[in-house]
Design a protein around this motif. Sequence first.
Motif, short mmCIF file in Angstrom:
data_model
loop_
_atom_site.label_atom_id
_atom_site.label_comp_id
_atom_site.label_asym_id
_atom_site.label_seq_id
_atom_site.Cartn_x
_atom_site.Cartn_y
_atom_site.Cartn_z
N ALA A 1 0.91 -1.32 0.34
CA ALA A 1 0.34 0.14 -0.07
C ALA A 1 0.66 1.08 -0.32
N SER B 1 -7.35 -7.17 0.59
CA SER B 1 -8.49 -6.21 1.88
C SER B 1 -8.94 -7.39 2.14
N ARG C 1 -8.89 0.21 -3.35
CA ARG C 1 -9.07 1.53 -4.22
C ARG C 1 -7.52 0.42 -5.17
N ASP D 1 1.04 3.78 -2.97
CA ASP D 1 0.69 5.53 -2.99
C ASP D 1 1.65 6.35 -3.31
N ALA E 1 -6.62 1.01 1.12
CA ALA E 1 -5.70 1.01 0.01
C ALA E 1 -5.70 -0.01 -0.79
#
Length: 277
Positions: free
Chosen positions: A189, A239, A268, A193, A265
Motif C-alpha cells: 500500500a 483487503s 482502492r 501511494d 488502500a
Amino acid sequence: MAGANTTAIAFIGFGEVGQTFSRGLLANDGVAIRAYDLLFGSDAGARLEAAAQELGVVRAPSAQEACSNATFVFSAVTADRAEAVATEAAVWLKPGQVFVDVNSAAPSTKQRAAQAVTASGADYLEAAVMAPVLKPGLKVAILSGGPQAQAASEALNELGMNLTPVSEVYGRASAMKLCRSIVIKGLEALMVDCAAACEAWDVKDPVFASLNATFPSIDFHALAADMRERVATHGVRRSAEMREAAEMLAAAGLHPGVAQAVADAQLRGARRKEGTR
C-alpha cells in the motif's frame, strides 16, 4: 465414486488456490478431486467450470455432494466466508474427514470455525498459506495448527504439499500469517501511494534514488512496479485479509487503524485496475 485405493479430495471454492492445488494434487496416482463453487452454473462461473474440466476435477452441484466421500475437504473461499462455510459444512461432515481451512482469516475466526467443525466429529486443520500460490504451486509454504496438525500435515505432504505444523492450538498459525501480512500488505500500500504521488509530481527518479541510497539492496523502481501489479490483481482478496488482521489486533486490545487503512488502500488499488472508484 472413489475406489478403495483412491485418495478423495474436495474443494469448496475453486478459484486460484483451488485450481492451483488441484493441478498439483492430481499429479499423484490415485487422487480424485471433486469441487463446488458458488459460481458454478452461472455466466460468471464459466471460466471456473472450464478450468475444472481441463484439470480433470469433477464439478459437484453442492458442497455437500463434493465432500461426501472426501478424506480431505479444502475450504478455499474468501476470508469473509470462511466461518460460514465451516459452520455449514459441520452439518454434514463426518468422523474421519479432515477440514483444511486455507482461508486468510483472523485467529478468532479460525477458532470459531474449528469449534463448529470438530463438533461434527471431523478434524479441523488450520492452514495459513504464507505466499501467493501461483509460482510455488503445491509447494507453497503453509503453517498448520490444531491437535491433528502433525498427522494431517504428514499425510498431505506425502501428496506433495509443504505444511509445517506450528501449534496444537487453533489460531496461532493464522496469527503468524496475519502479523506478517501487516508488513507485506502495508508495504504494498505504501509503495503504490508513493509511486502515484511521485508520478503526479514527476519526481519518481530522485525520490527512488534517495530511497535506494538509504536501502541499497532494494531496487525501488522494480519494487514499485511489482507491488502495484500485486495490488491491482489481488487487492480485493488482500483487503479482506487485512480486515481480518484488524480484527486480530482489536481482539488483542491493540488499535486496528493501520490494518484498516491498508485494507482500504488495497481495495482502492484493485478498483483502479477495474476502472472504478
